[in-house]
Design a protein around this motif. Sequence first.
Motif, PDB file in Angstrom:
ATOM      1  N   ASN A 348       0.822  -1.206   0.000  1.00 35.45           N
ATOM      2  CA  ASN A 348       0.000   0.000   0.000  1.00 35.45           C
ATOM      3  C   ASN A 348       0.855   1.255   0.000  1.00 35.45           C
ATOM      4  OD1 ASN A 348      -2.559   1.385   0.204  1.00 35.45           O
ATOM      5  ND2 ASN A 348      -2.050   1.793   2.324  1.00 35.45           N
ATOM      6  N   LYS A 349       1.952   1.214   0.776  1.00 34.72           N
ATOM      7  CA  LYS A 349       2.867   2.362   0.794  1.00 34.72           C
ATOM      8  C   LYS A 349       3.480   2.594  -0.583  1.00 34.72           C
ATOM      9  CE  LYS A 349       4.220   2.104   5.688  1.00 34.72           C
ATOM     10  NZ  LYS A 349       5.333   1.847   6.628  1.00 34.72           N
ATOM     11  N   LYS A 352       0.912   4.217  -2.806  1.00 32.36           N
ATOM     12  CA  LYS A 352       0.771   5.643  -2.497  1.00 32.36           C
ATOM     13  C   LYS A 352       1.962   6.439  -3.011  1.00 32.36           C
ATOM     14  CE  LYS A 352      -2.152   5.154   1.611  1.00 32.36           C
ATOM     15  NZ  LYS A 352      -2.267   5.379   3.083  1.00 32.36           N
TER      16      LYS A 352
END
Length: 581
Positions: A348-349, A352
């Motif tokens: 997820n990082k 992003k």
Amino acid sequence: MFERINKWNLIIFFVVVVLLIGSIFFLWMKTNMEVRSVVEEQYQNQQLLLTKQAASSIERSLVEKILLIEVIAKKESGIPPDNFASDMKSVHDVAGLFYVIEFVDKNGTIVAGYPEEHVPYDYNLYEHGQYSAFERVRASGKVYITDPIELIEGNYGSFVWFPVFQNGVFSGAFIAIIEETELKRSYVVESGTSDHAYLIDGRGRFLYDESGRYERGSHYVDILSLDTSGMGSIIAEQMNGTAGSGKFFVYASDGFVVEDRLVSYVPINWYNQRWSLAITSPASKVDELIVPVYVKLFIVAVVSVIFIVFVSSLIFLILFNWNKSLENEVDEKTRELKVSNESLIDANKKLKELDRLKTEFLSIVSHELKTPLTAMKTSSEFLRENDVYDASLKNQMLDIIIRNIDRQARMVDELLDVSRIESNRMKFRADQVNIEDVIVGALEILDASIKQKEMEVIIHTPANLPLVITDKDKLVQVFVNLLNNAVKFSNQKGTIIINVKEEKEFVKISITDKGSGMNNWELENIFDKFYQIDSTSTRRFGGSGLGLSIVKGIIEGQGGKITVQSELGKGSTFTFTLKRG
């Protein structure tokens, strides 16, 4: 009593298993919907960007063609003896768009034109009641474009009127006729078998529909009676001149949905005409992109169900005897879930970060494209609004325009190179190339920048250096990119060292500078397409940040490798290999 307890245990076991399996499939379905929503949004953003590029190209090209006639219409030398016949021939041949160009004198009579076989000489607009547009440009003094109307030949075409004033007095007008078939041939986006483009005017009438669903000239209200849902609101948005994306459904006669389609639309402003270009794609394309994800998620769900059934059965069978073993197993599964959760957090990082890098990239590209446009606009307005200036000032303004056109062209070339590299469509010529000639050529291109910073370039090449097999022009591009970065990020009076060595089947080239250098964590992403070491630095030095991504694509596309070594504050060394001839 014991049997009743076992019965209830079986019931509880069965209910728990059913609830767990139901939860797994519920989460699976929910995840599928969320993934599809995200992918569909990204797909529509990409489709909207492509539509904007196509609309911008059409609008810019149409305006450029019309400006050719505006130039001769605004001549201060008066009407020439041939009534602009030679000028109209030149514009017709250069533009390659007009069916015919005619000149109407102030009395409304056609007195000249090209090609001559299409010119109705001595045709008077007032005698035939076709003077409304002529009177309009006489009164307004502005270019006026009519809606497409049916021509004598049976085709549709738009009439573009250009007023001609001599010493402030109306002297006539140019008429340029653009056939609709020529507009389609030159500008309309041709899509694949499932992607369709259509074009409407400001009143919601269809000028073109690639799918053939809507007839030419049909009004948007006509489609409300057809078997579509959501199309009316999309057409209304297009009539308002807005850009955006939407979705509509196509129904069969029995009321069932045949397909749902995604659409992206962008306005085209052409003088008094306002059109809207749209590209539609079947929503099933999104499903094609995420089918592998669905399959993997389904496999995970099935494996989870099997695992749950197996573990639950095992627990039921050995619950009273293997408590310690079960505790250990629960602990192990907890650790596995923790690792999986950490992996998901890391993923997820990264997503992003990728989104942030894309946003920065678009911001930089927008800035780099807008800056030269501003300079060109300012210089052009200066030349247009100032009648008296010396030749040197004029040349200076023109140099600014040409320099910024070149700058914008380089930006577009870089974007095209990245697109070709990603789609494996970049082609390379296999030439026998002398590296020393390429280095000299690249240094000549950067000569002004090197002299401005008073830098020294040291070249080390062995005797009898073999030729390399490569595309010479693209190798020059590689050297220019790497050397340009070395110059940018080096101090005044710095040094650049170019080393060339032979290594078995390859020739190894390294470019070293003593500039600002990079951290180790920056080196991991330096060749990524959207990566910027420092966006403020990029803005200070200029450029889009695509150079190193293109360099890597060129080197690896020809069988070579490229690496980088750097230390913060001490400089960087880029090393790449090429096949020997």
